[in-house]
Write a protein that holds these residues in place. Structure first.
Motif, PDB file in Angstrom:
ATOM      1  N   GLU A  23     -12.604  34.484  43.461  1.00 51.60           N
ATOM      2  CA  GLU A  23     -13.162  33.409  42.582  1.00 51.60           C
ATOM      3  C   GLU A  23     -14.527  33.870  41.633  1.00 51.60           C
ATOM      4  OE1 GLU A  23     -16.292  29.585  43.546  1.00 51.60           O
ATOM      5  OE2 GLU A  23     -15.036  30.376  44.955  1.00 51.60           O
ATOM      6  N   PHE A 102     -13.849  24.797  39.162  1.00 55.97           N
ATOM      7  CA  PHE A 102     -13.605  25.404  40.473  1.00 55.97           C
ATOM      8  C   PHE A 102     -13.693  24.191  41.623  1.00 55.97           C
ATOM      9  CE2 PHE A 102     -13.207  27.717  44.564  1.00 55.97           C
ATOM     10  CZ  PHE A 102     -12.003  28.287  44.255  1.00 55.97           C
ATOM     11  N   PHE A 122      -8.602  26.476  39.604  1.00 57.79           N
ATOM     12  CA  PHE A 122      -9.692  26.968  38.791  1.00 57.79           C
ATOM     13  C   PHE A 122      -9.181  26.722  37.402  1.00 57.79           C
ATOM     14  CE2 PHE A 122     -11.813  29.936  35.934  1.00 57.79           C
ATOM     15  CZ  PHE A 122     -12.820  30.346  36.620  1.00 57.79           C
ATOM     16  N   PHE A 302      -5.487  28.522  42.600  1.00 62.47           N
ATOM     17  CA  PHE A 302      -5.902  29.407  43.107  1.00 62.47           C
ATOM     18  C   PHE A 302      -5.437  29.627  44.518  1.00 62.47           C
ATOM     19  CE2 PHE A 302      -9.533  31.087  45.773  1.00 62.47           C
ATOM     20  CZ  PHE A 302     -10.034  31.992  45.053  1.00 62.47           C
TER      21      PHE A 302
END
Length: 410
Positions: A23, A102, A122, A302
């Motif tokens: 991330e 996110f 994301f 993600f």
């Protein structure tokens, strides 16, 4: 024993560290383009999602009434919420707006590998720029974000103007039937449906458009379109930037949502559920009572990125185990605090073990042991032991901290 809800997951520390590491790479990639993070509520007014997608979407959502009788839903995606926030909070802000996010989303669907009922997206939205370079920027942004993770994937870029030009004489419901066949690459079904509509001649052109891979071919098949110059500018920018992509004018989903440029990305190792990013140009704000502002955005799945990456090994923190006697505990607490103040992870024994047991426990996970007994406490020093080499030294706390820092991450 109570189990977690179906379609959700528990993440233990190793997996969370891997997820946070990935991330962070994506966040850094979009930060360099000037995109700043926004956050919206996890639940929204149900109408926010049904206005765009119709009442049918309720079967795929977590919908509930609050104590005031208001119909709410856990968000199934983020774009609509971001546009709602733009209308509420930022419609007079200088444009373009470069926003990223996110966040977790929720959909009631059959769980399988890479598809969950709680999942994370994301994404980014570029609001207020209606140009070829805006389209290209969002594609390049998505590419940078995904490339930063190390995932191997293919990028497909298209434009709906070609498909819309071929289908312009069909009613919207007929267009949706045709697009469903194209999305599934069901060319036999497409041929049958078009024959039933009396549009059999369209089949050859649509099939050729789906299969062509150059702009010249697409223009030849679809005819002259008003967006010709914009499409050429966008692809020229992508080519000049060095982005690796291929043209695909058969991207069929979202014909009633996207307005022009569309793109998708597919991981190499995920099987059937291999799409990891999707995006394009759209106009949503007017549906929610705002201005008819041009927007471009994308969302990255993600969870699928993490599945594709497999066993991610994030940078490992250097760990110091503080080993002390009861006489040295007060000094040990201050030494541990000094290590942490310098950004070093320091762990103390909480089980009232003896020195030998503390050392044995530290050897299982720590890189260094900082030993403090009555003698060290009285002298204001520590015994620093490298648990990899076995070397040990008696040092002042500041020198021990410097020694650990010099070794770097293990």
């Amino acid at each position: 024993m109570i189990q977690k809800p179906r379609g959700t997951r528990d993440f233990l520390p190793d997996e969370m560290e891997a997820r946070r590491s990935t991330e962070a790479k994506m966040r850094e990639a979009v930060r360099r383009w000037g995109y700043r993070e926004v956050c919206t509520p996890e639940f929204e007014d149900l109408e926010l999602f049904t206005l765009r997608s119709g009442e049918g979407i309720m079967q795929e959502m977590y919908v509930f009434e609050d104590k005031g009788g208001r119909k709410l839903a856990l968000r199934p995606e983020i774009t609509a919420a971001v546009i709602r926030m733009y209308i509420n909070e930022a419609k007079v802000a200088p444009k373009p707006l470069r926003w990223c996010y996110f966040a977790d989303c929720f959909r009631y669907e059959r769980p399988q590998k890479g598809r969950y009922r709680q999942f994370w997206q994301f994404g980014a939205e570029l609001i207020g720029a209606d140009t070829a370079i805006a389209d290209a920027e969002v594609i390049m942004l998505a590419a940078d974000a995904l490339n930063a993770t190390g995932v191997t994937w293919d990028l497909k870029v298209g434009h709906l103007a070609f498909m819309k030009n071929l289908l312009k004489d069909l009613e919207p419901s007929a267009q949706r039937r045709v697009m469903a066949h194209l999305d599934k690459k069901d060319f036999d079904g497409l041929k049958t449906t078009l024959s039933e509509m009396g549009k059999a001649d369209l089949g050859e052109s649509l099939t050729a458009l789906v299969e062509c891979r150059t702009l010249a071919e697409a223009f030849e098949i679809a005819g002259t379109i008003p967006e010709k110059e914009r499409v050429e500018q966008m692809t020229g920018i992508l080519d000049a930037s060095g982005v690796s992509y291929s043209l695909n004018f058969g991207i069929a989903r979202g014909l009633d949502y996207y307005t022009g440029m569309v793109f998708e990305g597919f991981a190499h190792n995920l099987g059937a559920e291999n799409q990891i990013v999707g995006g394009g140009a759209y106009r949503l704000a007017h549906l929610f009572g705002g201005d008819d502002v041009a927007s471009v955005g994308f969302a990255i799945g993600f969870d699928r990125v993490m599945v594709s990456l497999g066993d991610v090994q994030p940078k490992k923190d250097t760990i110091v185990g503080i080993v002390c006697t009861s006489e040295g505990r007060s000094f040990a607490l201050s030494v541990a605090r000094a290590f942490r103040a310098e950004g070093i992870r320091a762990e103390m024994d909480l089980m009232e073990r003896g020195l030998g047991a503390q050392m044995a426990h530290a050897a299982k996970s720590a890189d260094f042991a900082v030993v403090i007994g009555a003698r060290e406490a009285e002298a204001g020093q520590v015994t620093l032991k490298d648990l990899h080499s076995g070397e040990q030294k008696t040092l002042a706390p500041a020198a021990a901290i410097a020694e650990v820092k010099a070794h770097g991450a293990r």
